[in-house]
Every structure is written in structure tokens, then in C-alpha cells.
Design an enzyme around this catalytic site. Structure first.
Site, mmCIF file in Angstrom:
data_model
loop_
_atom_site.group_PDB
_atom_site.id
_atom_site.type_symbol
_atom_site.label_atom_id
_atom_site.label_comp_id
_atom_site.label_asym_id
_atom_site.label_seq_id
_atom_site.Cartn_x
_atom_site.Cartn_y
_atom_site.Cartn_z
ATOM 1 N N GLU A 16 26.072 17.032 15.748
ATOM 2 C CA GLU A 16 25.704 17.830 14.257
ATOM 3 C C GLU A 16 24.049 16.824 14.448
ATOM 4 O O GLU A 16 23.010 16.947 13.224
ATOM 5 C CB GLU A 16 25.766 16.118 12.888
ATOM 6 C CG GLU A 16 27.670 16.851 12.902
ATOM 7 C CD GLU A 16 28.252 15.652 12.366
ATOM 8 O OE1 GLU A 16 28.620 15.035 11.183
ATOM 9 O OE2 GLU A 16 28.722 14.471 13.037
ATOM 10 N N PHE A 181 47.554 16.303 11.318
ATOM 11 C CA PHE A 181 46.303 17.135 11.937
ATOM 12 C C PHE A 181 45.732 15.777 13.257
ATOM 13 O O PHE A 181 46.105 14.885 13.092
ATOM 14 C CB PHE A 181 44.987 16.899 10.760
ATOM 15 C CG PHE A 181 45.040 17.650 10.037
ATOM 16 C CD1 PHE A 181 45.902 18.008 9.456
ATOM 17 C CD2 PHE A 181 44.152 18.101 9.943
ATOM 18 C CE1 PHE A 181 45.959 19.394 8.483
ATOM 19 C CE2 PHE A 181 43.640 19.300 9.285
ATOM 20 C CZ PHE A 181 44.776 20.048 7.968
ATOM 21 N N VAL A 182 45.090 16.422 13.962
ATOM 22 C CA VAL A 182 44.886 15.146 15.214
ATOM 23 C C VAL A 182 43.910 15.661 15.213
ATOM 24 O O VAL A 182 42.804 16.799 15.176
ATOM 25 C CB VAL A 182 45.309 16.422 16.458
ATOM 26 C CG1 VAL A 182 45.183 15.555 17.382
ATOM 27 C CG2 VAL A 182 46.917 16.394 15.990
ATOM 28 N N LYS A 183 42.815 14.528 15.187
ATOM 29 C CA LYS A 183 41.573 13.939 14.588
ATOM 30 C C LYS A 183 40.545 13.097 15.839
ATOM 31 O O LYS A 183 41.529 12.501 16.491
ATOM 32 C CB LYS A 183 40.974 14.142 13.972
ATOM 33 C CG LYS A 183 41.854 14.306 12.322
ATOM 34 C CD LYS A 183 41.467 13.231 11.341
ATOM 35 C CE LYS A 183 42.387 14.323 10.145
ATOM 36 N NZ LYS A 183 41.856 14.000 8.443
ATOM 37 N N SER A 189 32.116 16.345 11.462
ATOM 38 C CA SER A 189 31.737 17.745 11.181
ATOM 39 C C SER A 189 32.819 18.313 11.547
ATOM 40 O O SER A 189 33.047 19.418 11.872
ATOM 41 C CB SER A 189 31.055 17.892 11.503
ATOM 42 O OG SER A 189 29.841 18.071 11.068
ATOM 43 N N VAL A 222 48.731 17.856 4.520
ATOM 44 C CA VAL A 222 48.779 17.580 2.851
ATOM 45 C C VAL A 222 48.820 18.941 1.916
ATOM 46 O O VAL A 222 47.146 19.192 3.054
ATOM 47 C CB VAL A 222 48.542 16.078 2.005
ATOM 48 C CG1 VAL A 222 49.811 14.976 2.415
ATOM 49 C CG2 VAL A 222 46.841 15.516 2.688
ATOM 50 N N TYR A 258 29.472 25.040 7.834
ATOM 51 C CA TYR A 258 28.228 25.381 8.514
ATOM 52 C C TYR A 258 27.986 26.129 8.403
ATOM 53 O O TYR A 258 27.101 27.147 8.206
ATOM 54 C CB TYR A 258 27.457 24.760 9.940
ATOM 55 C CG TYR A 258 27.693 22.813 9.567
ATOM 56 C CD1 TYR A 258 27.138 22.443 8.663
ATOM 57 C CD2 TYR A 258 28.499 22.553 10.562
ATOM 58 C CE1 TYR A 258 27.381 21.201 8.199
ATOM 59 C CE2 TYR A 258 29.629 21.055 10.004
ATOM 60 C CZ TYR A 258 27.972 20.778 9.519
ATOM 61 O OH TYR A 258 28.245 19.030 8.914
ATOM 62 N N ARG A 297 29.534 8.619 1.033
ATOM 63 C CA ARG A 297 30.339 9.042 0.470
ATOM 64 C C ARG A 297 31.276 9.357 0.555
ATOM 65 O O ARG A 297 31.672 8.717 1.510
ATOM 66 C CB ARG A 297 29.420 11.096 1.156
ATOM 67 C CG ARG A 297 29.930 11.595 -0.192
ATOM 68 C CD ARG A 297 30.123 13.741 0.575
ATOM 69 N NE ARG A 297 30.941 13.452 1.397
ATOM 70 C CZ ARG A 297 30.890 14.413 3.184
ATOM 71 N NH1 ARG A 297 29.774 14.750 2.401
ATOM 72 N NH2 ARG A 297 31.769 14.636 3.453
ATOM 73 N N ASP A 299 35.476 10.321 0.398
ATOM 74 C CA ASP A 299 36.669 12.337 0.740
ATOM 75 C C ASP A 299 37.567 11.563 0.237
ATOM 76 O O ASP A 299 38.664 10.302 1.099
ATOM 77 C CB ASP A 299 36.233 12.608 1.398
ATOM 78 C CG ASP A 299 34.841 12.869 2.239
ATOM 79 O OD1 ASP A 299 33.398 12.441 0.837
ATOM 80 O OD2 ASP A 299 34.108 13.682 2.926
ATOM 81 N N GLU A 313 38.530 9.389 4.294
ATOM 82 C CA GLU A 313 37.687 9.245 4.776
ATOM 83 C C GLU A 313 36.326 8.547 3.692
ATOM 84 O O GLU A 313 36.254 9.033 3.137
ATOM 85 C CB GLU A 313 36.939 9.609 5.569
ATOM 86 C CG GLU A 313 36.670 11.040 5.495
ATOM 87 C CD GLU A 313 35.858 11.953 6.901
ATOM 88 O OE1 GLU A 313 35.169 11.194 7.925
ATOM 89 O OE2 GLU A 313 35.257 13.239 6.749
ATOM 90 N N ASN A 315 31.971 8.841 4.775
ATOM 91 C CA ASN A 315 30.745 9.184 5.813
ATOM 92 C C ASN A 315 29.591 7.936 5.075
ATOM 93 O O ASN A 315 29.166 7.820 4.144
ATOM 94 C CB ASN A 315 30.758 10.320 5.283
ATOM 95 C CG ASN A 315 31.976 11.490 5.648
ATOM 96 O OD1 ASN A 315 31.812 11.776 7.084
ATOM 97 N ND2 ASN A 315 32.147 11.930 5.076
ATOM 98 N N GLY A 319 25.941 14.960 4.477
ATOM 99 C CA GLY A 319 24.717 15.792 4.157
ATOM 100 C C GLY A 319 23.759 15.460 3.726
ATOM 101 O O GLY A 319 24.067 15.398 2.194
HETATM 102 N N1 LIG Z 1 45.609 14.823 6.360
HETATM 103 C C1 LIG Z 1 45.466 16.227 6.362
HETATM 104 N N2 LIG Z 1 45.927 17.101 5.639
HETATM 105 C C2 LIG Z 1 45.222 18.570 4.927
HETATM 106 N N3 LIG Z 1 44.119 18.419 5.238
HETATM 107 C C3 LIG Z 1 43.136 17.723 6.174
HETATM 108 C C4 LIG Z 1 43.756 16.850 6.944
HETATM 109 N N4 LIG Z 1 42.550 15.901 7.285
HETATM 110 C C5 LIG Z 1 41.823 16.169 7.656
HETATM 111 N N5 LIG Z 1 42.471 18.046 6.770
HETATM 112 C C6 LIG Z 1 41.178 18.863 6.740
HETATM 113 O O1 LIG Z 1 40.017 18.919 8.001
HETATM 114 C C7 LIG Z 1 38.653 18.614 7.304
HETATM 115 C C8 LIG Z 1 38.351 17.504 8.087
HETATM 116 O O2 LIG Z 1 39.008 16.458 8.132
HETATM 117 P P1 LIG Z 1 38.257 14.952 8.355
HETATM 118 O O3 LIG Z 1 38.813 14.008 9.043
HETATM 119 O O4 LIG Z 1 37.170 14.579 6.732
HETATM 120 O O5 LIG Z 1 37.118 14.978 9.170
HETATM 121 P P2 LIG Z 1 35.646 15.159 9.178
HETATM 122 O O6 LIG Z 1 35.007 13.640 9.324
HETATM 123 O O7 LIG Z 1 35.042 15.219 10.799
HETATM 124 O O8 LIG Z 1 34.894 15.863 8.061
HETATM 125 C C9 LIG Z 1 39.391 17.744 5.640
HETATM 126 O O9 LIG Z 1 38.116 17.986 4.933
HETATM 127 C C10 LIG Z 1 40.269 18.417 5.641
HETATM 128 O O10 LIG Z 1 39.672 19.814 5.236
HETATM 129 MG MG LIG Z 2 35.395 14.903 6.755
#
Ligand SMILES: Nc1ncnc2c1ncn2[C@@H]1O[C@H](COP(=O)(O)OP(=O)(O)O)[C@@H](O)[C@H]1O
Ligand SMILES: [Mg+2]
Length: 364
Positions: A16, A181-183, A189, A222, A258, A297, A299, A313, A315, A319
Site C-alpha cells: 500500500e 472468501f479466502v484471505k 487493500s 455473504v 483504487y 475505521r 467495517d 474488520e 483498520n 485511508g
Molecule cells: N465474508 C465475506 N462476504 C462477502 N464479501 C466479503 C467477505 N469478506 C470480504 N469480502 C469482500 O472483500 C473485501 C475485502 O475484504 P476485507 O476483509 O475487508 O480485507 P481488506 O483488509 O483487504 O480490506 C470486502 O470489503 C468485501 O467487499
Molecule cells: Mg476491508
């Protein structure tokens, strides 16, 4: 009036990097020059610190040197930065540091650790809150401890995935189900995040997330509205009115954040009074759950069908351009951009002063 010297730390060794430079530029432009002298420290992608009025612009254009190389020593009593000179070194006074760094090596407690060692006031969350807010696995544990509702999720370590991916997949399919969702646990970002609607996509999503971290968080996908609340304070915390993001893509991915400017911000979010208040309260609870100070912030997801709210989450360094959600929510809640910056600096000083009264060894 004696102006205070505020040093903005921006750029950094993070995905970022560019966003951070844009945020810092906006902050530099909005800080009240009657009260503050602003020093810019742009950190390059290798992690080197450069001081200079034009350091941001030079770094954005790739024009080296970006400024004068400077250092912050991890020892108290220096009152600022060190610049090496032909004769030896000189001190450059700084009264307050303002990290405007997003993602790893900035939002995760690392820079905060250095600032703590140097015993200087700095804006925002401390080491613990920054680290907990960055790691989505730890953050979720703290949220659930605080009784905040979240979508079903599971944390998977690299080793576990590499050794027994088929049993991991089976468990995820049975206990959560698609879409998933896999993170990467530590990122931001939307980098490394994918939505998987079948087994093959899930395998690809793991491969992608594991590029960025050894720990992966998998969640139930979701169909939800995305609502955000800004919080501000140390011991007494306030929450802004909620805002809503309407992403232009399937989800709020890197492009929607972005690159493509068709995502929309709705301020205030169209919500009932009760919904807004519930979100504000949850935002403050989340901030306290990670032991936050200064700003964050928070979310949320809100089920498009039945309005159910889940926390997504927090933050700790959101931003901060003039069109970013964090300052815009405060603007609409009655606190303008430049007053917000002033308040953040006051909070940094208050927290620093409070800490100075604490003992670091037994009283007898
Ligand atoms: N469990 C979920 N169900 C639906 N959308 C999701 C979910 N998790 C993440 N997202 C989508 O992915 C975006 C980024 O995920 P997030 O966990 O906020 O990561 P980051 O820390 O990179 O912002 C979210 O703003 C949303 O649009
Ligand atoms: Mg986010």
C-alpha cells in the site's frame, strides 16, 4: 506561538506504498500551518527514510535521491531524527510523529514499536492494537471474545494446508460451505483475497493467499451491504455517523478500491436511527476489544435480505486522502479534516503524557 514539528511517515515497505503517499500528501496539505511545521519522511520500498519537502513527489516520480537520508534511533532522549553529515551528525527536532503507513511494516505495530522505544508521541494505535488489528485471525478472536457477531470462519496455517489440503477442504465445505472468501491473515487493500464458489477455485484462492502470508482466514461469503464507522479517542471514544460503500465489482477488491472509480460512498448510509446506533456501539466495542487509541475505521457487513449485522474488520490506519471514508465520515459528523488532524495530534500527546507517569521499575 511556538509551532510544533510534526513528522509524517509515509510510503513504506508495503503493497500500500502508493496509497500511503497520497494519504500523506493530503494530510500535509491540510495540517494547520499556524500550529504546525510539517516534516515529510518518505520511506522507500527498501525501507530507507528520506526527509524533504518534496520527498513524496520525488518518490512518486522515482527521482532519486528523494531527500536527505535520516534515521530514528531506538533510544529515548533524542527529541527527533538524526541526519548524518560530513562532520558527524545532527539532530532534527520532531515533537510528534504521524505514521501514515498502510499495511505490513506500518499499520501492524512494527513502526509503533520503534516509536515506543524512542519514547516519542505518535498518532494512532500502539503496538498491541496495531498488531491485533492487522492480523485477521487474532482480530476475530478478540471480536468474538467481546461478543461481536461475525460470519462463520476458520483459520488455516500453511503447514496444515500443505499436509492435508483435502481434509481442510472437506471441513470447510461441511462446516461453512460455498461461496467462501479466502484471505491472507496480514494484508490490506484486498490484496491476496479471492472469492471461491467451488473446489477448484478454493484451491486457487489458497495458493493466492499463501503468497502473502503463512496464515489464511477463510470465511463464509455473504450477500451484504458494506457499512463503515470512524472512531476517534483514547479513553473516551466517539463514533461517527456510518457510511456505506457500494463497490463497482462483485466485491470491494483492489480494482474497485483504487483503479476503477465507479465505486460509490453513501454518507450517511441509508439506515434507521436504531441501526446506526447499533453500528456505532459495535464500532466502539471493537476498538476497545483491540485496545485501540487515537483512531480506527470499523467495517461491517449488513445482510441485504434481513439486515443482520456482522463485524468484518478494523483498520487502525485507514485511508486518509481528503476523499477517503475515514475523514469524510467525520466531516459529515461535524469535524472538518484539519480539526480532525489537530484532534489526533492532541490525542497522541495525551497518551504519551499519560505513559510518562507510569513506573518502569518497582517503586521500592
Ligand atoms: N465474508 C465475506 N462476504 C462477502 N464479501 C466479503 C467477505 N469478506 C470480504 N469480502 C469482500 O472483500 C473485501 C475485502 O475484504 P476485507 O476483509 O475487508 O480485507 P481488506 O483488509 O483487504 O480490506 C470486502 O470489503 C468485501 O467487499
Ligand atoms: Mg476491508
Amino acid at each position: 506561538m511556538n509551532k510544533k514539528k510534526v513528522a509524517l511517515l509515509c510510503g513504506g515497505r508495503s503493497g500500500e506504498h502508493e496509497v500511503s503517499l497520497v494519504s500523506a500528501n493530503a494530510i500535509a496539505g491540510a495540517l494547520d500551518r499556524e500550529r504546525y511545521d510539517v516534516l515529510i519522511i518518505a520511506i522507500d520500498r527498501q525501507g530507507k527514510w528520506w526527509l524533504g519537502e518534496h520527498a513524496i513527489a520525488r518518490m512518486q516520480k522515482g527521482e532519486e535521491p528523494y531527500g536527505d537520508p535520516v534515521h530514528l534511533l531506538p533510544e529515548p532522549g533524542r527529541q527527533g531524527l538524526i541526519r548524518l553529515t560530513a562532520q558527524g551528525w545532527e539532530e532534527i527536532p520532531v515533537q510528534i510523529f504521524f505514521p501514515v503507513l498502510h499495511g505490513p511494516n506500518g499499520e501492524d505495530g512494527t513502526i509503533q514499536g520503534l516509536l515506543e522505544l524512542a519514547n516519542v508521541p505518535y498518532v494512532g494505535c500502539g503496538v498491541l492494537a496495531s498488531a491485533c488489528g492487522m492480523d485477521k485471525g487474532i482480530m476475530k478472536m478478540l471480536f468474538s471474545q467481546a461478543g461481536l457477531s461475525q460470519v462463520p470462519y476458520q483459520v488455516v496455517q500453511r503447514l496444515q494446508w500443505e499436509k492435508e489440503s483435502s481434509s481442510v477442504i472437506e471441513t470447510l465445505e461441511e462446516s461453512i460451505g460455498y461461496p467462501l472468501f479466502v484471505k491472507p491473515a496480514n494484508m490490506g487493500s484486498s490484496v491476496g483475497i479471492s472469492k471461491a464458489s467451488n473446489r477448484q477455485a478454493l484451491q486457487e484462492a489458497f495458493a493466492e493467499a499463501l503468497l502473502y502470508d503463512n496464515k489464511v482466514v477463510v470465511e463464509k461469503g455473504v450477500e451484504a451491504r458494506e457499512i463503515e464507522v470512524s472512531v476517534l479517542g483514547n479513553n473516551e471514544v466517539s463514533a461517527s455517523i456510518p457510511g456505506e460503500i457500494v463497490p463497482c465489482n462483485d466485491f470491494y477488491d483492489y480494482t474497485a478500491k483504487y483503479i476503477d472509480d465507479r465505486s460509490r460512498l453513501l454518507i450517511p448510509a441509508p439506515l434507521t436511527q436504531e441501526e446506526s446506533e447499533a453500528l456505532q456501539q459495535m464500532a466502539i466495542q471493537a476498538f476497545k476489544a483491540i485496545d485501540g487509541t487515537g483512531l480506527a475505521r470499523v467495517d461491517f457487513f449488513m445482510d441485504k435480505k434481513n439486515g443482520q449485522i456482522w463485524i468484518n474488520e478494523i483498520n487502525t490506519l485507514p485511508g486518509f486522502t481528503s476523499i477517503s471514508m475515514y475523514p469524510k465520515l467525520w466531516q459529515s459528523s461535524g469535524l472538518g479534516y484539519s480539526d480532525l488532524l489537530h484532534r489526533l495530534i492532541e490525542l497522541a500527546e495525551e497518551r504519551h503524557q499519560e505513559k510518562q507517569t507510569l513506573l518502569v521499575k518497582p517503586s521500592k
